[in-house]
Each structure stands twice: as C-alpha cells, then as structure tokens.
Design an enzyme around this catalytic site. Structure first.
Site, PDB file in Angstrom:
ATOM      1  N   LYS A 253       0.818  -1.199   0.000  1.00 45.74           N
ATOM      2  CA  LYS A 253       0.000   0.000   0.000  1.00 45.74           C
ATOM      3  C   LYS A 253       0.863   1.265   0.000  1.00 45.74           C
ATOM      4  O   LYS A 253       0.417   2.340  -0.352  1.00 45.74           O
ATOM      5  CB  LYS A 253      -0.872   0.017   1.269  1.00 45.74           C
ATOM      6  CG  LYS A 253      -1.773  -1.160   1.450  1.00 45.74           C
ATOM      7  CD  LYS A 253      -2.420  -1.051   2.856  1.00 45.74           C
ATOM      8  CE  LYS A 253      -3.113  -2.349   3.187  1.00 45.74           C
ATOM      9  NZ  LYS A 253      -3.609  -2.334   4.591  1.00 45.74           N
ATOM     10  N   GLY A 254       2.099   1.092   0.455  1.00 48.95           N
ATOM     11  CA  GLY A 254       2.945   2.256   0.734  1.00 48.95           C
ATOM     12  C   GLY A 254       3.151   3.203  -0.434  1.00 48.95           C
ATOM     13  O   GLY A 254       3.254   4.417  -0.254  1.00 48.95           O
TER      14      GLY A 254
ATOM     15  N   GLU B   6       7.706   1.893  -6.188  1.00 48.91           N
ATOM     16  CA  GLU B   6       7.847   1.471  -4.789  1.00 48.91           C
ATOM     17  C   GLU B   6       7.959   2.689  -3.874  1.00 48.91           C
ATOM     18  O   GLU B   6       8.392   3.763  -4.318  1.00 48.91           O
ATOM     19  CB  GLU B   6       9.142   0.652  -4.631  1.00 48.91           C
ATOM     20  CG  GLU B   6       8.928  -0.830  -4.475  1.00 48.91           C
ATOM     21  CD  GLU B   6       8.292  -1.249  -3.162  1.00 48.91           C
ATOM     22  OE1 GLU B   6       7.577  -0.438  -2.537  1.00 48.91           O
ATOM     23  OE2 GLU B   6       8.508  -2.403  -2.765  1.00 48.91           O
ATOM     24  N   ASP B   7       7.615   2.489  -2.619  1.00 47.02           N
ATOM     25  CA  ASP B   7       7.830   3.559  -1.641  1.00 47.02           C
ATOM     26  C   ASP B   7       9.294   3.597  -1.201  1.00 47.02           C
ATOM     27  O   ASP B   7       9.911   4.645  -1.170  1.00 47.02           O
ATOM     28  CB  ASP B   7       6.884   3.396  -0.434  1.00 47.02           C
ATOM     29  CG  ASP B   7       6.893   1.975   0.152  1.00 47.02           C
ATOM     30  OD1 ASP B   7       7.633   1.114  -0.352  1.00 47.02           O
ATOM     31  OD2 ASP B   7       6.141   1.745   1.114  1.00 47.02           O
TER      32      ASP B   7
ATOM     33  N   ASP C 212      14.723  -1.296   0.341  1.00 50.57           N
ATOM     34  CA  ASP C 212      15.484  -1.451   1.568  1.00 50.57           C
ATOM     35  C   ASP C 212      16.470  -2.610   1.351  1.00 50.57           C
ATOM     36  O   ASP C 212      17.519  -2.409   0.742  1.00 50.57           O
ATOM     37  CB  ASP C 212      14.435  -1.748   2.652  1.00 50.57           C
ATOM     38  CG  ASP C 212      14.953  -1.564   4.042  1.00 50.57           C
ATOM     39  OD1 ASP C 212      16.133  -1.263   4.194  1.00 50.57           O
ATOM     40  OD2 ASP C 212      14.173  -1.718   4.986  1.00 50.57           O
TER      41      ASP C 212
ATOM     42  N   VAL D  34      11.470   4.892   8.509  1.00 52.52           N
ATOM     43  CA  VAL D  34      10.724   6.099   8.152  1.00 52.52           C
ATOM     44  C   VAL D  34       9.228   5.820   8.021  1.00 52.52           C
ATOM     45  O   VAL D  34       8.813   4.703   7.684  1.00 52.52           O
ATOM     46  CB  VAL D  34      11.244   6.713   6.819  1.00 52.52           C
ATOM     47  CG1 VAL D  34      12.577   7.386   7.018  1.00 52.52           C
ATOM     48  CG2 VAL D  34      11.314   5.675   5.713  1.00 52.52           C
TER      49      VAL D  34
ATOM     50  N   ASP E 183       4.029   3.329   6.533  1.00 46.69           N
ATOM     51  CA  ASP E 183       3.340   3.133   7.815  1.00 46.69           C
ATOM     52  C   ASP E 183       4.226   2.469   8.862  1.00 46.69           C
ATOM     53  O   ASP E 183       5.284   1.903   8.549  1.00 46.69           O
ATOM     54  CB  ASP E 183       2.113   2.235   7.615  1.00 46.69           C
ATOM     55  CG  ASP E 183       2.512   0.769   7.419  1.00 46.69           C
ATOM     56  OD1 ASP E 183       3.409   0.491   6.591  1.00 46.69           O
ATOM     57  OD2 ASP E 183       1.957  -0.098   8.110  1.00 46.69           O
TER      58      ASP E 183
ATOM     59  N   ARG F 230       0.554   6.805   7.751  1.00 44.80           N
ATOM     60  CA  ARG F 230       0.591   6.918   6.288  1.00 44.80           C
ATOM     61  C   ARG F 230       0.226   8.319   5.807  1.00 44.80           C
ATOM     62  O   ARG F 230       0.730   8.803   4.808  1.00 44.80           O
ATOM     63  CB  ARG F 230      -0.429   5.958   5.652  1.00 44.80           C
ATOM     64  CG  ARG F 230      -0.021   4.512   5.688  1.00 44.80           C
ATOM     65  CD  ARG F 230      -0.922   3.715   4.760  1.00 44.80           C
ATOM     66  NE  ARG F 230      -0.936   2.312   5.107  1.00 44.80           N
ATOM     67  CZ  ARG F 230       0.031   1.441   4.789  1.00 44.80           C
ATOM     68  NH1 ARG F 230       1.071   1.841   4.104  1.00 44.80           N
ATOM     69  NH2 ARG F 230      -0.055   0.188   5.149  1.00 44.80           N
TER      70      ARG F 230
HETATM   71  P1  5GP Z   1      12.706  -4.715   1.149  1.00 36.77           P
HETATM   72  O1  5GP Z   1      12.166  -5.999   0.605  1.00 36.77           O
HETATM   73  O2  5GP Z   1      13.416  -3.864   0.132  1.00 36.77           O
HETATM   74  O3  5GP Z   1      13.553  -4.936   2.375  1.00 36.77           O
HETATM   75  O4  5GP Z   1      11.504  -3.919   1.757  1.00 36.77           O
HETATM   76  C1  5GP Z   1      10.587  -3.299   1.006  1.00 36.77           C
HETATM   77  C2  5GP Z   1       9.344  -2.991   1.801  1.00 36.77           C
HETATM   78  O5  5GP Z   1       9.519  -2.996   3.224  1.00 36.77           O
HETATM   79  C3  5GP Z   1       8.908  -1.581   1.451  1.00 36.77           C
HETATM   80  O6  5GP Z   1       8.103  -1.581   0.324  1.00 36.77           O
HETATM   81  C4  5GP Z   1       8.194  -1.159   2.705  1.00 36.77           C
HETATM   82  O7  5GP Z   1       6.854  -1.598   2.630  1.00 36.77           O
HETATM   83  C5  5GP Z   1       8.892  -1.902   3.833  1.00 36.77           C
HETATM   84  N1  5GP Z   1       9.907  -1.034   4.457  1.00 36.77           N
HETATM   85  C6  5GP Z   1      11.246  -1.155   4.345  1.00 36.77           C
HETATM   86  N2  5GP Z   1      11.873  -0.173   5.036  1.00 36.77           N
HETATM   87  C7  5GP Z   1      10.912   0.588   5.603  1.00 36.77           C
HETATM   88  C8  5GP Z   1      10.930   1.779   6.428  1.00 36.77           C
HETATM   89  O8  5GP Z   1      11.966   2.378   6.795  1.00 36.77           O
HETATM   90  N3  5GP Z   1       9.706   2.261   6.795  1.00 36.77           N
HETATM   91  C9  5GP Z   1       8.530   1.676   6.422  1.00 36.77           C
HETATM   92  N4  5GP Z   1       7.398   2.249   6.852  1.00 36.77           N
HETATM   93  N5  5GP Z   1       8.483   0.563   5.642  1.00 36.77           N
HETATM   94  C10 5GP Z   1       9.664   0.034   5.230  1.00 36.77           C
END
Ligand code: 5GP
Length: 169
Positions: free
Chosen positions: A39-40, A93-94, A97, A147, A153, A159
C-alpha cells in the site's frame, strides 16, 4: 515513539515533479504500465502520475512477506489486472530497503515477457541492501533509519503524514 522530520513535504513534491518530467521524456511516444506496489507507494504513485505528460496504464499489485522469513520469498496477494506482455513496465515502490521484495517481483514479472521493466522508488536505503536491484528512478537516498509518512506506515499508522519522518523509540 517519537517522530523526527527527515524530508519536508515541499522537497517531496518538488522531487516528484522532477521525476515525472524525467519519466515523461524517457517514455516519449510510449505508453508504459505503471505498477504501484500497495500500500505504501499509493500516495507517491498518485502524485507522480499528476506530473506525467505521456499516456500510461495504472495497475496495482500487493505482496506480503511470509512471516518469520527473510529469504525474499513473498506471496502475491493481489496480482496485476493487465498483461504486461510486450509492454514497457515501471514498478513504483515507496522504499527499496534490502531489495528482497523487488528482487522477487522483478524475477516474477520478467517471465511475463515485457519489453522493459524499470524501477522507480521514492526512497532508497542502499546501506540495508542485500540483493542488488537496478534502481532507475529514485527520489531520495536515506540513511539506516525507519521512516513513516507519505504512504509509509508503522502498523498501519502514520501513512497520512505529509512529510517523511524518522520513527524513533
Ligand atoms: P525490502 O524488501 O526492500 O527490504 O523492503 C521493502 C518494503 O519494506 C517496502 O516496500 C516497505 O513496505 C517496507 N519497508 C522497508 N523499510 C521501511 C521503512 O523504513 N519504513 C517503512 N514504513 N516501511 C519500510
């Protein structure tokens, strides 16, 4: 929990306008499929589309991580409605990470025969990266912090904040 300002709303909106201009130039005479990852990324996607000067098709995908798993195996809980075969595709993507979620998604979508797939993320946290992901469009690089705001969220809260904030204990 305390919130600390990281990126003010004016900077977010200005940067999104720049990204919209760049994508409009790069996709001139094309009609990409924009895949918003729920949703982000919803807030970012909507604001980005307001600055596109090209035709596009908007679609949504939703995924969830298997709980307790950090293997990068994710489950698609809502798939695309549109077929991306022979289409230019942009994943929105939001935050990228570890890259595990997008890594999985890219592998999955590449099997569907798109012309191209690019990644557009509002936030990039390269220090937490585990999987190398090609990020084609990025709003801001951030340090190793958690963040919230502007779509992001913590347990479904925050959000609707207009600014991006760091959430601290
Ligand atoms: P990844 O698979 O790249 O580790 O994570 C991606 C997803 O994890 C993002 O789309 C997001 O939903 C969540 N996420 C990763 N880091 C953060 C953060 O610092 N804050 C928030 N709110 N969500 C995060």
């Amino acid at each position: 929990m305390r919130e600390r300002l990281l990126i003010p709303r004016e900077d977010i909106l200005r940067r999104i306008e720049e990204l919209g201009d760049k994508i409009s130039r790069d996709y001139m005479d094309k009609e990409p499929v924009l895949v918003c990852i729920l949703k982000g990324a919803a807030y970012f996607t909507v604001d980005l589309t307001r600055h596109l000067k090209i035709p596009f098709i908007l679609d949504f995908m939703s995924m969830s991580k298997y709980s307790g798993s950090d293997s990068g195996v994710v489950r698609i809980t809502k798939d695309l409605d549109i077929d991306i075969y022979e289409r230019d595709t942009i994943l929105i993507e939001d935050i990228v990470d570890t890259g595990l979620t997008l890594g999985y998604l890219l592998r999955n979508l590449r099997t569907r025969g798109p012309i191209s797939i690019k990644v557009c993320t509002l936030l990039d946290c390269p220090v937490r990266r585990i999987v190398d992901i090609p990020v084609d469009y990025k709003g801001f690089e951030i340090p190793d912090v958690y963040v919230v705001g502007y779509g992001l969220d913590y347990r479904e809260r925050y959000r609707n904040l207009l600014d991006i904030m760091v959430l601290e204990e």
